[in-house]
Scaffold this motif. Structure first.
Motif, PDB file in Angstrom:
ATOM      1  N   GLN A  40       1.005  -1.088   0.121  1.00  0.00           N
ATOM      2  CA  GLN A  40      -0.001  -0.131  -0.027  1.00  0.00           C
ATOM      3  C   GLN A  40       0.945   1.253  -0.015  1.00  0.00           C
ATOM      4  O   GLN A  40       0.560   2.247  -0.787  1.00  0.00           O
ATOM      5  CB  GLN A  40      -0.863  -0.013   1.080  1.00  0.00           C
ATOM      6  CG  GLN A  40      -2.250   0.713   0.876  1.00  0.00           C
ATOM      7  CD  GLN A  40      -2.092   2.129   1.192  1.00  0.00           C
ATOM      8  OE1 GLN A  40      -1.162   2.536   1.938  1.00  0.00           O
ATOM      9  NE2 GLN A  40      -2.932   3.062   0.743  1.00  0.00           N
ATOM     10  N   ALA A  41       2.027   1.509   0.988  1.00  0.00           N
ATOM     11  CA  ALA A  41       2.730   2.447   0.988  1.00  0.00           C
ATOM     12  C   ALA A  41       3.462   2.942  -0.464  1.00  0.00           C
ATOM     13  O   ALA A  41       3.625   3.947  -0.807  1.00  0.00           O
ATOM     14  CB  ALA A  41       3.610   2.505   2.240  1.00  0.00           C
ATOM     15  N   THR A  44      -3.646   0.018  -4.986  1.00  0.00           N
ATOM     16  CA  THR A  44      -4.041  -0.513  -3.647  1.00  0.00           C
ATOM     17  C   THR A  44      -5.300   0.366  -3.082  1.00  0.00           C
ATOM     18  O   THR A  44      -5.049   1.421  -3.089  1.00  0.00           O
ATOM     19  CB  THR A  44      -2.764  -0.773  -2.636  1.00  0.00           C
ATOM     20  OG1 THR A  44      -1.606  -1.147  -3.510  1.00  0.00           O
ATOM     21  CG2 THR A  44      -3.133  -1.707  -1.643  1.00  0.00           C
ATOM     22  N   VAL A  45      -5.858  -0.566  -2.445  1.00  0.00           N
ATOM     23  CA  VAL A  45      -7.009   0.401  -1.594  1.00  0.00           C
ATOM     24  C   VAL A  45      -7.335  -0.306  -0.258  1.00  0.00           C
ATOM     25  O   VAL A  45      -7.222  -1.430  -0.198  1.00  0.00           O
ATOM     26  CB  VAL A  45      -8.540   0.539  -2.500  1.00  0.00           C
ATOM     27  CG1 VAL A  45      -9.012  -0.939  -2.664  1.00  0.00           C
ATOM     28  CG2 VAL A  45      -9.483   1.067  -1.628  1.00  0.00           C
ATOM     29  N   ARG A  46      -7.374   0.515   0.608  1.00  0.00           N
ATOM     30  CA  ARG A  46      -7.575   0.397   2.049  1.00  0.00           C
ATOM     31  C   ARG A  46      -8.706   1.086   2.548  1.00  0.00           C
ATOM     32  O   ARG A  46      -9.294   2.299   1.872  1.00  0.00           O
ATOM     33  CB  ARG A  46      -6.501   0.223   2.909  1.00  0.00           C
ATOM     34  CG  ARG A  46      -5.722   1.808   3.008  1.00  0.00           C
ATOM     35  CD  ARG A  46      -4.544   1.854   3.810  1.00  0.00           C
ATOM     36  NE  ARG A  46      -4.866   2.189   4.841  1.00  0.00           N
ATOM     37  CZ  ARG A  46      -4.105   2.810   6.123  1.00  0.00           C
ATOM     38  NH1 ARG A  46      -2.650   2.762   5.362  1.00  0.00           N
ATOM     39  NH2 ARG A  46      -4.252   3.035   7.044  1.00  0.00           N
ATOM     40  N   SER A  47      -9.438   0.744   3.750  1.00  0.00           N
ATOM     41  CA  SER A  47     -10.450   1.531   4.443  1.00  0.00           C
ATOM     42  C   SER A  47     -11.686   1.720   3.377  1.00  0.00           C
ATOM     43  O   SER A  47     -12.327   2.689   3.536  1.00  0.00           O
ATOM     44  CB  SER A  47     -10.160   2.939   4.921  1.00  0.00           C
ATOM     45  OG  SER A  47      -8.914   2.681   5.660  1.00  0.00           O
ATOM     46  N   PRO A  96       9.809   7.368  -0.377  1.00  0.00           N
ATOM     47  CA  PRO A  96       8.535   6.669   0.053  1.00  0.00           C
ATOM     48  C   PRO A  96       8.759   5.262   0.735  1.00  0.00           C
ATOM     49  O   PRO A  96       8.157   4.868   1.664  1.00  0.00           O
ATOM     50  CB  PRO A  96       7.513   6.846  -0.991  1.00  0.00           C
ATOM     51  CG  PRO A  96       8.458   6.884  -2.185  1.00  0.00           C
ATOM     52  CD  PRO A  96       9.834   7.550  -1.727  1.00  0.00           C
ATOM     53  N   GLU A  97       9.785   4.671   0.222  1.00  0.00           N
ATOM     54  CA  GLU A  97      10.024   3.417   0.823  1.00  0.00           C
ATOM     55  C   GLU A  97      10.714   3.535   2.380  1.00  0.00           C
ATOM     56  O   GLU A  97      10.087   2.738   3.222  1.00  0.00           O
ATOM     57  CB  GLU A  97      11.248   3.014  -0.007  1.00  0.00           C
ATOM     58  CG  GLU A  97      11.223   1.275   0.223  1.00  0.00           C
ATOM     59  CD  GLU A  97      12.398   0.498  -0.606  1.00  0.00           C
ATOM     60  OE1 GLU A  97      13.126  -0.198  -0.419  1.00  0.00           O
ATOM     61  OE2 GLU A  97      12.593   1.308  -1.670  1.00  0.00           O
ATOM     62  N   ALA A  98      11.393   4.724   2.668  1.00  0.00           N
ATOM     63  CA  ALA A  98      11.744   4.758   4.152  1.00  0.00           C
ATOM     64  C   ALA A  98      10.854   5.295   4.860  1.00  0.00           C
ATOM     65  O   ALA A  98      10.860   4.708   6.055  1.00  0.00           O
ATOM     66  CB  ALA A  98      13.102   5.780   3.881  1.00  0.00           C
ATOM     67  N   ARG A 129       8.712   2.336   5.723  1.00  0.00           N
ATOM     68  CA  ARG A 129       9.483   1.446   6.897  1.00  0.00           C
ATOM     69  C   ARG A 129       9.337   2.240   8.275  1.00  0.00           C
ATOM     70  O   ARG A 129       9.067   1.513   9.134  1.00  0.00           O
ATOM     71  CB  ARG A 129      10.872   1.290   6.496  1.00  0.00           C
ATOM     72  CG  ARG A 129      11.076   0.170   5.377  1.00  0.00           C
ATOM     73  CD  ARG A 129      12.493  -0.028   5.161  1.00  0.00           C
ATOM     74  NE  ARG A 129      13.351  -0.294   6.067  1.00  0.00           N
ATOM     75  CZ  ARG A 129      14.749  -0.096   6.050  1.00  0.00           C
ATOM     76  NH1 ARG A 129      15.118   0.644   4.947  1.00  0.00           N
ATOM     77  NH2 ARG A 129      15.418  -0.165   7.265  1.00  0.00           N
ATOM     78  N   LEU A 130       9.202   3.641   8.275  1.00  0.00           N
ATOM     79  CA  LEU A 130       9.245   4.075   9.577  1.00  0.00           C
ATOM     80  C   LEU A 130       8.047   4.043  10.115  1.00  0.00           C
ATOM     81  O   LEU A 130       7.715   3.611  11.294  1.00  0.00           O
ATOM     82  CB  LEU A 130       9.428   5.778   9.341  1.00  0.00           C
ATOM     83  CG  LEU A 130      10.862   6.066   9.529  1.00  0.00           C
ATOM     84  CD1 LEU A 130      10.882   7.759   9.308  1.00  0.00           C
ATOM     85  CD2 LEU A 130      11.541   5.775  10.645  1.00  0.00           C
ATOM     86  N   TRP A 131       6.884   3.704   9.368  1.00  0.00           N
ATOM     87  CA  TRP A 131       5.655   3.775   9.638  1.00  0.00           C
ATOM     88  C   TRP A 131       5.375   2.160  10.488  1.00  0.00           C
ATOM     89  O   TRP A 131       4.729   2.272  11.280  1.00  0.00           O
ATOM     90  CB  TRP A 131       4.595   3.984   8.462  1.00  0.00           C
ATOM     91  CG  TRP A 131       3.252   4.188   8.948  1.00  0.00           C
ATOM     92  CD1 TRP A 131       2.729   5.686   9.296  1.00  0.00           C
ATOM     93  CD2 TRP A 131       2.030   3.411   8.949  1.00  0.00           C
ATOM     94  NE1 TRP A 131       1.221   5.673   9.610  1.00  0.00           N
ATOM     95  CE2 TRP A 131       1.043   4.415   9.303  1.00  0.00           C
ATOM     96  CE3 TRP A 131       1.822   2.143   8.759  1.00  0.00           C
ATOM     97  CZ2 TRP A 131      -0.362   3.997   9.743  1.00  0.00           C
ATOM     98  CZ3 TRP A 131       0.606   1.698   9.016  1.00  0.00           C
ATOM     99  CH2 TRP A 131      -0.304   2.376   9.572  1.00  0.00           C
ATOM    100  N   TRP A 132       5.924   1.298   9.363  1.00  0.00           N
ATOM    101  CA  TRP A 132       5.787  -0.090  10.100  1.00  0.00           C
ATOM    102  C   TRP A 132       6.598  -0.060  11.404  1.00  0.00           C
ATOM    103  O   TRP A 132       6.081  -0.775  12.355  1.00  0.00           O
ATOM    104  CB  TRP A 132       6.612  -1.018   9.151  1.00  0.00           C
ATOM    105  CG  TRP A 132       5.680  -1.159   7.981  1.00  0.00           C
ATOM    106  CD1 TRP A 132       6.397  -0.941   6.602  1.00  0.00           C
ATOM    107  CD2 TRP A 132       4.226  -1.777   7.783  1.00  0.00           C
ATOM    108  NE1 TRP A 132       5.228  -1.211   5.749  1.00  0.00           N
ATOM    109  CE2 TRP A 132       4.062  -1.727   6.476  1.00  0.00           C
ATOM    110  CE3 TRP A 132       3.422  -2.176   8.727  1.00  0.00           C
ATOM    111  CZ2 TRP A 132       2.781  -2.151   6.009  1.00  0.00           C
ATOM    112  CZ3 TRP A 132       2.231  -2.607   8.038  1.00  0.00           C
ATOM    113  CH2 TRP A 132       1.717  -2.733   6.767  1.00  0.00           C
ATOM    114  N   ALA A 133       7.702   0.536  11.551  1.00  0.00           N
ATOM    115  CA  ALA A 133       8.418   0.594  12.719  1.00  0.00           C
ATOM    116  C   ALA A 133       7.897   1.217  13.888  1.00  0.00           C
ATOM    117  O   ALA A 133       7.712   0.513  15.213  1.00  0.00           O
ATOM    118  CB  ALA A 133       9.894   1.012  12.492  1.00  0.00           C
TER     119      ALA A 133
END
Ligand code: AMP
Length: 603
Positions: free
Chosen positions: A58-59, A65-68, A228-230, A233-237
């Motif tokens: 998604q990110a 991709t679709v969420r919500s 955007p990749e970094a 990853r910050l969001w997952w972390a």
């Protein structure tokens, strides 16, 4: 047998399916998976992705991709994925289809009928869109059920007597609170309030923002722009750290090679405390309490009129939510039904009843008792060594791990006694002593020393209590074999007497925290105590070596391989921290195999 009917929680963030199996309502799914992220997408090659795989991209590929999608149900909007466009019911139908497939192996056939839940505030158009999604997925929707009603069914209300409950539902992207009365099969939603743009994802955003600030502080501003990749990853972390902070007072974050500067990988390494995290999210949690007030007001009820406060939704595991809501309502909320699965389980209860099964309540394994430790604090303005801090709350689903932070009370303190009790009274002496141990060899420090007390309780009633010196990781632990067994009055009396006598032989004190008692007679209390110093896990050293080797190859690696390697580093670090030997072996094996191919590859 009549046709099986499944209960489905079609959620904004996650969805689940439940059905009556082997005499009880269970949530179903492949392997250990029970939660399907409500995400749909297409891969670069055009393959349909549902759930985890869609969520993972998604990110990086929001255009595919679709969420919500639940937020758009009932509207005329369409969503575009790549070059195709879909209506909201079509996207929801893809999720429902997947859930039906999840139920198929256990039920022996694909379910054709379902009860699907919706928020209490859903309009007719939104409910019709949900029915349409069911039909598109090949499911006859036998009932649309309000989510708070489903929650009250899961908690066992709806058995005939009349109850009034407040249902507080904080998920990933939405917050709802409802005041309901339940009598038999009839649940009346007296009032509901909420914010359909508030949830745990906002907690992740705040924490990710904090991590980004720290990264920029360590390495310089502007580094994350156009990465955007970094950022993903910050969001997952941030989400991982958030979950950790529900159990532990601190979380360590280690993200390797977030971006590179002049060919050199830059890492993020930091620790965040629960106290700091709570200060970030407090305004959001407080805003949910305003909604609780409004719902109570609209229903014409006061907190004292509630028979129960029920917690629903993954984000209610956040300790600050529990604390602030308890204070406001003057009673401890119930959290004994798995908060992520509660609505699906309730839908499953109704589905089973409609299919002709006798179901009264969902079975869950919870700790029937609270456990905690004594500490030196104050009562009535004077020092009191038997103040009590609960670490494991009763009625929490098992297995579980909880950690709290304590502090030594005087400079150069090298020893401390830890006393473990079963009970809720804030005077430890009114609780039941279940075990204790002394920690020696703490680092001599001029200032206070921080000690983590970690409790892990499993389904067999085995309670592990560990004290960990935070700065060194040095730890000592005991295992209490029958923590959930009822103690006889004689055993309790013997334990108390022993504690009173112990005060002569004193180890160090914990300021405002720990007690200063001696060990309990384990024989009298039937406690099995095994003391262990923290030693390295087998394979820990080798894993460090493997990580070192792979770091050297980061720059030469393909982006996908690097991401996989970083993922493995994180798994190894988490396994070492939690002492999980088998996770360490698994992650090391995969990394070793990766290196075998990479190092062996001629350039
Ligand atoms: P739900 O929509 O009910 O499935 O809840 C999903 C939300 O719960 C997500 O924001 C998760 O990050 C959050 N969540 C899951 N586990 C925890 C946890 N242990 N502590 C805090 N939040 C959690």
């Amino acid at each position: 047998m009549s046709d099986p009917i499944v209960g489905i929680d079609l959620g904004t963030t996650n969805s689940e399916v439940a059905a009556f199996v082997d005499g009880q309502v269970r949530v179903l799914g492949p392997g250990d998976q029970r939660i399907l992220p409500s995400c749909v997408g297409f891969s670069a090659s055009g393959e349909l992705l549902v759930g985890e795989s869609a969520r993972n991209q998604q990110a990086l590929y929001p255009e595919r991709t679709v969420r919500s999608i639940k937020r758009k149900m009932g509207s005329q909007e369409t969503v575009t994925l790549g070059d195709r466009s879909f209506t909201p019911p079509e996207i929801s139908a893809i999720i429902l289809r997947e859930l039906a497939e999840w139920a198929r192996p256990t039920l022996g056939r694909r379910p054709e009928k379902a009860v699907i839940t919706v928020p209490a505030y859903f309009s007719d158009a939104q409910r019709s869109a949900t029915r349409e999604a069911g039909a598109l997925a090949g499911l006859e929707v036998v009932r649309i059920l309000n989510e708070p009603t489903a929650a009250s069914l899961a908690y066992g209300y709806g058995d005939g007597t009349r109850h009034t409950a407040l249902i507080y539902d904080l998920g990933g992207g939405t917050f709802d609170v409802s005041v309901v009365t339940v009598e038999g099969d009839i649940t009346e939603v007296l009032a509901s309030h909420g914010n359909n743009r508030l949830g745990g994802d906002d907690f992740d955003d705040l924490l990710a923002e904090r991590l980004a600030q720290e990264f920029q502080k360590q390495h310089g501003a502007g580094l994350l722009e156009n990465h955007p990749e970094a950022k993903a990853r910050l969001w997952w972390a941030a989400e991982e750290a958030k979950k950790k902070l529900s159990q532990e007072p601190f979380a360590r974050i280690r993200e390797e090679a977030l971006v590179t500067r002049a060919g050199k990988p830059l890492h993020l390494e930091m620790e965040i405390s629960r106290v700091e995290y709570e200060s970030l999210i407090r305004p959001l949690v407080e805003s949910t309490l305003d909604s609780v007030s409004k719902a109570l007001q609209d229903s014409g009820r006061r907190p004292g009129d509630m028979d129960a406060v029920l917690l629903v939704g993954g984000s209610t595991r956040t300790p600050l939510v529990f604390t602030l809501l308890s204070d406001m309502m003057g009673m401890e909320p119930r959290q004994d039904v798995h908060p992520d699965l509660c609505v699906a389980l309730g839908a499953g209860v109704l589905a089973s009843r409609l299919a002709g099964q006798e179901v009264n309540r969902v079975l869950v394994d919870v700790s029937p008792y609270s456990f905690g430790v004594s500490y030196l604090g104050e009562r009535g303005g004077v020092p009191y060594p038997y103040c009590y801090k609960t670490i494991i709350q009763r009625n929490t689903p098992l297995p579980l791990t909880r950690t709290e932070l304590f502090a030594t009370s005087h400079p150069y303190q090298t020893e401390v006694d830890i006393e473990v009790y079963q009970g809720d009274d804030d005077d430890a002496l009114k609780n039941i002593p279940v075990g204790g141990f002394r920690v020696e060899g703490l680092t001599e420090m001029r200032d206070i020393n921080e000690i983590l007390c970690r409790m892990r309780l499993d389904l067999d009633g085995i309670l592990e209590v560990a004290a960990v010196e935070k700065r060194t990781g040095k730890s000592k632990q005991i295992t209490i074999a029958h923590a959930l067994q009822t103690k006889t009055p004689e055993e309790i009396a013997a334990g108390r007497k022993r504690i009173q006598e112990m005060h002569e032989s004193r180890a160090g004190r914990f300021e405002d925290r720990f007690d200063e008692t001696d060990e309990i007679d384990d024989d009298v209390l039937e406690v099995e105590a095994i003391e262990t110093e923290r030693v390295s896990l087998p394979g820990e050293q080798e894993a460090e070596g493997l990580m070192e080797r792979s770091r050297k190859l980061f720059d030469a690696m393909h982006a996908d391989d690097r991401e996989e390697a970083i993922g493995l580093h994180e798994k190894i670090a988490a396994a070492i921290e939690s002492g999980d030997g088998s996770a360490l072996t698994d992650a090391s094996r995969t990394l070793r195999e990766m290196l075998f191919f990479m190092e062996g590859k001629p350039n």
